[in-house]
Write a protein that holds these residues in place. Sequence first.
Motif, PDB file in Angstrom:
ATOM      1  N   ASN A   1      27.042  45.312  45.482  1.00 47.01           N
ATOM      2  CA  ASN A   1      26.743  44.462  44.328  1.00 47.01           C
ATOM      3  C   ASN A   1      28.031  44.105  43.591  1.00 47.01           C
ATOM      4  N   ALA A   2      28.889  45.109  43.418  1.00 50.35           N
ATOM      5  CA  ALA A   2      30.159  44.870  42.725  1.00 50.35           C
ATOM      6  C   ALA A   2      31.048  43.932  43.545  1.00 50.35           C
TER       7      ALA A   2
ATOM      8  N   ALA B   1      30.078  41.539  45.554  1.00 47.22           N
ATOM      9  CA  ALA B   1      29.546  40.184  45.405  1.00 47.22           C
ATOM     10  C   ALA B   1      29.995  39.556  44.095  1.00 47.22           C
ATOM     11  N   GLU B   2      29.936  40.337  43.026  1.00 49.58           N
ATOM     12  CA  GLU B   2      30.307  39.817  41.714  1.00 49.58           C
ATOM     13  C   GLU B   2      31.811  39.587  41.614  1.00 49.58           C
ATOM     14  N   LYS B   3      32.596  40.536  42.127  1.00 54.58           N
ATOM     15  CA  LYS B   3      34.049  40.458  42.012  1.00 54.58           C
ATOM     16  C   LYS B   3      34.610  39.237  42.737  1.00 54.58           C
ATOM     17  N   PHE B   4      34.028  38.893  43.876  1.00 52.92           N
ATOM     18  CA  PHE B   4      34.586  37.808  44.694  1.00 52.92           C
ATOM     19  C   PHE B   4      33.638  36.614  44.802  1.00 52.92           C
ATOM     20  N   LYS B   5      32.864  36.433  43.757  1.00 49.73           N
ATOM     21  CA  LYS B   5      31.948  35.295  43.719  1.00 49.73           C
ATOM     22  C   LYS B   5      32.695  33.975  43.802  1.00 49.73           C
ATOM     23  N   ASP B   6      33.884  33.928  43.189  1.00 48.79           N
ATOM     24  CA  ASP B   6      34.648  32.679  43.202  1.00 48.79           C
ATOM     25  C   ASP B   6      35.217  32.360  44.580  1.00 48.79           C
ATOM     26  N   LYS B   7      35.266  33.371  45.470  1.00 50.92           N
ATOM     27  CA  LYS B   7      35.799  33.159  46.817  1.00 50.92           C
ATOM     28  C   LYS B   7      34.707  32.912  47.852  1.00 50.92           C
ATOM     29  N   LEU B   8      33.594  33.643  47.727  1.00 52.81           N
ATOM     30  CA  LEU B   8      32.566  33.571  48.769  1.00 52.81           C
ATOM     31  C   LEU B   8      31.192  33.152  48.259  1.00 52.81           C
ATOM     32  N   ASN B   9      30.922  33.365  46.976  1.00 53.02           N
ATOM     33  CA  ASN B   9      29.635  32.997  46.372  1.00 53.02           C
ATOM     34  C   ASN B   9      28.456  33.494  47.213  1.00 53.02           C
ATOM     35  N   CYS B  10      28.453  34.775  47.491  1.00 49.37           N
ATOM     36  CA  CYS B  10      27.368  35.325  48.298  1.00 49.37           C
ATOM     37  C   CYS B  10      26.918  36.667  47.738  1.00 49.37           C
ATOM     38  N   THR B  11      25.669  36.995  48.000  1.00 51.57           N
ATOM     39  CA  THR B  11      25.157  38.334  47.772  1.00 51.57           C
ATOM     40  C   THR B  11      24.982  38.991  49.136  1.00 51.57           C
ATOM     41  N   TYR B  12      24.630  40.274  49.139  1.00 50.62           N
ATOM     42  CA  TYR B  12      24.602  41.014  50.402  1.00 50.62           C
ATOM     43  C   TYR B  12      23.322  41.816  50.564  1.00 50.62           C
ATOM     44  N   GLU B  13      22.870  41.845  51.793  1.00 52.15           N
ATOM     45  CA  GLU B  13      21.845  42.790  52.219  1.00 52.15           C
ATOM     46  C   GLU B  13      22.440  43.518  53.421  1.00 52.15           C
TER      47      GLU B  13
END
Length: 527
Positions: free
Chosen positions: A77-78, A80-92
């Motif tokens: 979760n962290a 995804a939030e930290k690199f949202k500007d690079k990848l804009n993705c969440t993870y399962e």
Amino acid sequence: MKKVLVKMLAVTVALMIFSSMLAGCGGSGGTARNSGSQTSSVTGSDAGGSTAETLEPVNLRFYFPGDKKSAADEVWNALAEKFKDKLNCTYEVNWIAFGDYKDKLMVMAASGDDWDMNYDGPWQAYTQMQNKGAYMDISQLLPKYAPDLYKKYQETGTLRPATVGDKVVALPWTLSGSLRPWFDWRFDAAEKAGIKIEQNSVKTIEDIDTVVHEFKKAYPDQTILALGQNNLNQVFQVTLLRDGLMDAEFHNFYYDVNGDVSKLIPIEQTETFRDTVKIIRKWVEDGIISKDEMTDKMYEQDKWDNGKTLCRVITHEWSLATEPFKDPAFTKDYSELYPENKFFNRTPLGNTMCVNRNAKNPERALMWMNMMETNQEFYDMVFYGIEGKTYVLDGKTAKYPNGMTSANSNYMDWPGQWTLWKPQFMRPDATYGEGFWQREADYAKNPVNIDNPVDGIFYNTDSIKNEISRRDQIFQEFGRPLIYGLVKAENIDRAVDEYIQKQKDAGLDKILAECHKQLDSFKASRK
């Protein structure tokens, strides 16, 4: 033990080796989830030019073998939030128990599941998945969405084994290393017994025979060496190196290291096999090896770490790594075996990441892989987690937080990570010191450590599956007692002859004819 499994396999690992639908798979090993399940793909022109504004949000689904660590959800979760500007993705991120991993991957692929990327290797489902076309051809996507990783592959030549025809079907690890066997012994035990062994003085099977018998004389109640549960046991590793044979990782067939690798060699028909089973039997009779080794389920690494054995055959990597002995008083020394003999290096396909043929977000998955190749902060988060919670830094070295070890780690050393090891970013730890992987890569460049010229071939057994099944059954019934030293010395020659004939009668010629046809075709495609 858990840490050793994560670190290896090297070698030799050794080995061995990993709900058919999402709900079932998530339940087996664990799933690290983010809230939200956005879908879509890249709308920008390329990976390098994409930003949060040009990337539609997606949810990446990954699969790894092993058990989920307790802080995995929080870490991903962290991330995804930290690199949202690079990848804009969440993870399962899903972990499936090792024993179930192979079968569940194949069931998921057959069902048309649209997960994005997973760990795989020849010791898991890679051969079957590749032969059934379960992995996406990423030959066009890779240079566009993972340009830095693609460049690394071009520099090292490691993409070639992952290329089938003109299709690239896997993302191999970028580490270089050798599988050449080395010999280790407990230095503290030798010193205590007055046994004098100089480093790098043990070079042959005869030298090993002398050393193990010296240890047995000094420690008569001690098992000296374990064979392990792999078909390619510790004694065979030495004699195969001696005789120029290399495991084809295919139903007890081997290649001639000194030839042109033009055919498969059934191991039972070699003098190496006959000679080695006699050595093993002698060592069982002398108490060097336990007579119960074939049924002993304790992993040979655990025996070594716990002091239950005093010598071992292992790879260069593990001879030079800092050993996780349970007793800090234990120390070791080592020797390179048959240093003039050729031996194949570790295959880049030993650990791979693969993009699912039905992946919903293959472009973003490749962008994720490119970040692993280029961004230390991103790499640290994926590998080590959250500083202060799942790891701490001591200078450059990543360590467990206070009160935490490999046995109760909440994230570090998570299983299935091996493909993602990057020498340029890997931090020193208790096992691998600073510069370790560069030294391992340098060793692999030794002229006698060579690449397998047919690395990447995976034999399709559809037309010979019955013969292969019979071959494996005969090995289990008649071959294993031989390689574990359970056949009396006076009966070995007759037992080997009978074993050879049983394998011939079970369809060996048909197996060889089909596999040699595929081998010829594979070699022709590489010219």
